[in-house]
Design a protein around this motif. Structure first.
Motif: not given
Length: 409
Positions: A76-77, A86-89, A234-240, A271-272
Motif C-alpha cells: 500500500s505504501r 489500486q493497490v492490486e496493481e 537489494t532483491g526487491i522491485g516493483v512492477l506497476w 487474482q492479481v
C-alpha cells in the motif's frame, strides 16, 4: 534548495558514508549503481527478522499475522508513493530486470505477432533490451532501436517516423538514462506511442529516486523500478501495471501463492497481485522498501532533487576548466550523472586511480553496450550524485581526477 534541507544531517543517517577507503574518507559517487541505506531501512530489516519473521498469507498465528500486515502495508505504501489507482496493481519482483522480463514473457507474448515491432532507444540498459529480443525472437517480431540526437537526447522525429513505418506494439524506454543521466521526455513519448496504438513500459530504475512519480498522470501501461536504487534493500522491485492488463496476462511462474486451487485435473490461478508472486516473497525487502520511501518523503523529494541539481551544476562548472576531461553527451535535461572520458586513457584506469584516493565511481559500459557502440566509446567513467553528497565530495572528486589526469595523460 529549501533552506530547511540540511545535507550534513541527512548524511549522518547513512552509516556506510562514515568510513575510510585506502586511508582516505570515502567519497561515494556510484549512486546510479546502488544507493546507500539509511538507518531507518537497516532498522526496519532488523526489526522484521528479530520480531516478525514468518511467512505471509499462510500462518494462523500472531507472528505470521504481523508479518502479513507489514508486508501488505508495504504494498500500500508503494501504491501511494507512485499514485497507483489500486493497490492490486503493485506486483513484487526481485527488481527492475525481473519486472521487465515478467511483462515481456506475459504481455509481450500476448500482443506480439510476426512482423510486429518493439521500439527501444539505443541508450537503454540491457535489461530493457534483451527481454524484448527474447520474446520477439519467439514470436517472429523485431526490436528496433530509436536513435539519439548529437546531444544524446532521444530523436523524437526519428521516433515518430518509426511509429509511422512499422506495426509497433510496444515502446520500452527508461525515464532516466543510467549511463548518461538524460531525463527522457517520457510523457511526450507515451502520448505519441498511444496515438499510434502501442503499449508503453517505463523503466523507472533511475528516475524514481530523482522525481515524483504519478503513474496515473504519466499514462504508461507499465512502470518498473528497483528498491536498491531508492535507498531500499537489494532483491526487491516493483512492477506497476494497469489492472485490466494484469488481469489479462497469464502467470509468469507457477508454485505456491499464485494459485487458487490445484488438482491433477487442472489449476485455477489467484487474482492479481498474487497471480504473479509465486513462492515465498522477499518479505523483509518489501518492508525495507516501505521504510526507504517513508525516509525519502521525510527528507522531501523536492529538497533532494534541488540539492542534487545544485551539486551537478557545481561539478560541471569545476570540470569545465579541466582540458583533459570530456563529458559524454550534453542532454537538454539530466540528473546528477556525469559520464566522461579522458582521451588517451582507459576508463578503468581512471576508476582505479580515483579509488586509491577514496573516491568511488563506476567505469565500463554500464550495461549499455549498444550505446557505447553507437558513441564509438570503449565505455565511460561515471560519477553519480545523491542528496547525501556534498560540495566537499565534488571537490575531492575533482582533485582526485586532476591527479589521475596528470599521471595518465
Amino acid at each position: 534548495m529549501s533552506k530547511y534541507f540540511d545535507v550534513d544531517l541527512a548524511r549522518a543517517d547513512f552509516p556506510l558514508l562514515a568510513q575510510e577507503v585506502n586511508g582516505q574518507p570515502l567519497v561515494y559517487l556510484d549512486n546510479a549503481a546502488t544507493t546507500q541505506k539509511p538507518r531507518a531501512v537497516i532498522q526496519a530489516l532488523a526489526h522484521y527478522y528479530q520480531m516478525d519473521n514468518s511467512n505471509v498469507h499462510r500462518g494462523a498465528h500472531a507472528v505470521a499475522d504481523r508479518a502479513t500486515r507489514a508486508f501488505e502495508a508495504a504494498r500500500s505504501r508503494v501504491a501511494r508513493f507512485i499514485n497507483a489507482e489500486q493497490v492490486e496493481e503493485v506486483i513484487w519482483t526481485r527488481g527492475t530486470t525481473e519486472s521487465i522480463n515478467l511483462v515481456a514473457q506475459t504481455f509481450g507474448r500476448m500482443v506480439l505477432n510476426e512482423g510486429d515491432v518493439v521500439l527501444v532507444p539505443v541508450s537503454e540498459h540491457h535489461a530493457n533490451i534483451v527481454p524484448w529480443q527474447m520474446v520477439a525472437q519467439a514470436r517472429g517480431a523485431r526490436v528496433i532501436s530509436i536513435p539519439l540526437t548529437p546531444t544524446c537526447d532521444i530523436d523524437l522525429e526519428a521516433f515518430d517516423a518509426l511509429l509511422a513505418q512499422h506495426s509497433v506494439k510496444i515502446v520500452a524506454v527508461n525515464q532516466v538514462s543510467n549511463a548518461l543521466g538524460t531525463i527522457n521526455p517520457v510523457a511526450d513519448m507515451i502520448a505519441r506511442a498511444k496515438a499510434a496504438g502501442a503499449a508503453v513500459l517505463i523503466d523507472g530504475a533511475q528516475g524514481v529516486a530523482h522525481s515524483s512519480v504519478d503513474v496515473q498522470a504519466l499514462g504508461a501501461d507499465f512502470y518498473v523500478f528497483s528498491g536498491h536504487k531508492l535507498y531500499g534493500p537489494t532483491g526487491i522491485g516493483v512492477l506497476w501495471g494497469k489492472k485490466d492488463l494484469l488481469d489479462a496476462m497469464p502467470p509468469y511462474q507457477g508454485g505456491g501463492e499464485m494459485i487458487e486451487t490445484v488438482s491433477f485435473d487442472g489449476t485455477t490461478y489467484n487474482q492479481v497481485p498474487f497471480k504473479f508472486e509465486a513462492g515465498t516473497p522477499n518479505i523483509a525487502g518489501a518492508i525495507g522498501l516501505a521504510a526507504a520511501i517513508e525516509y525519502l518523503e521525510g527528507v522531501g523529494i523536492d529538497n533532494a532533487v534541488a540539492h542534487e541539481e545544485s551539486l551537478m551544476h557545481y561539478l560541471l562548472d569545476a570540470v569545465a576548466e579541466m582540458t583533459h576531461v570530456q563529458r559524454v553527451g550534453s542532454p537538454q535535461r539530466s540528473v546528477g550523472i556525469f559520464s566522461f572520458l579522458v582521451p588517451g586513457t582507459h576508463p578503468s584506469d581512471i576508476g582505479m586511480l580515483l579509488d586509491q584516493q577514496g573516491v568511488a565511481i563506476r567505469t565500463g559500459h554500464h550495461c549499455t553496450q549498444p550505446l557505447m557502440q553507437y558513441l564509438n566509446a570503449p565505455g565511460t567513467a561515471r560519477a553519480s550524485l545523491s542528496f547525501y553528497n556534498t560540495r566537499n565530495d565534488v571537490d575531492a572528486f575533482v582533485q582526485a581526477l586532476d591527479k589521475a589526469c596528470r599521471l595518465l595523460v
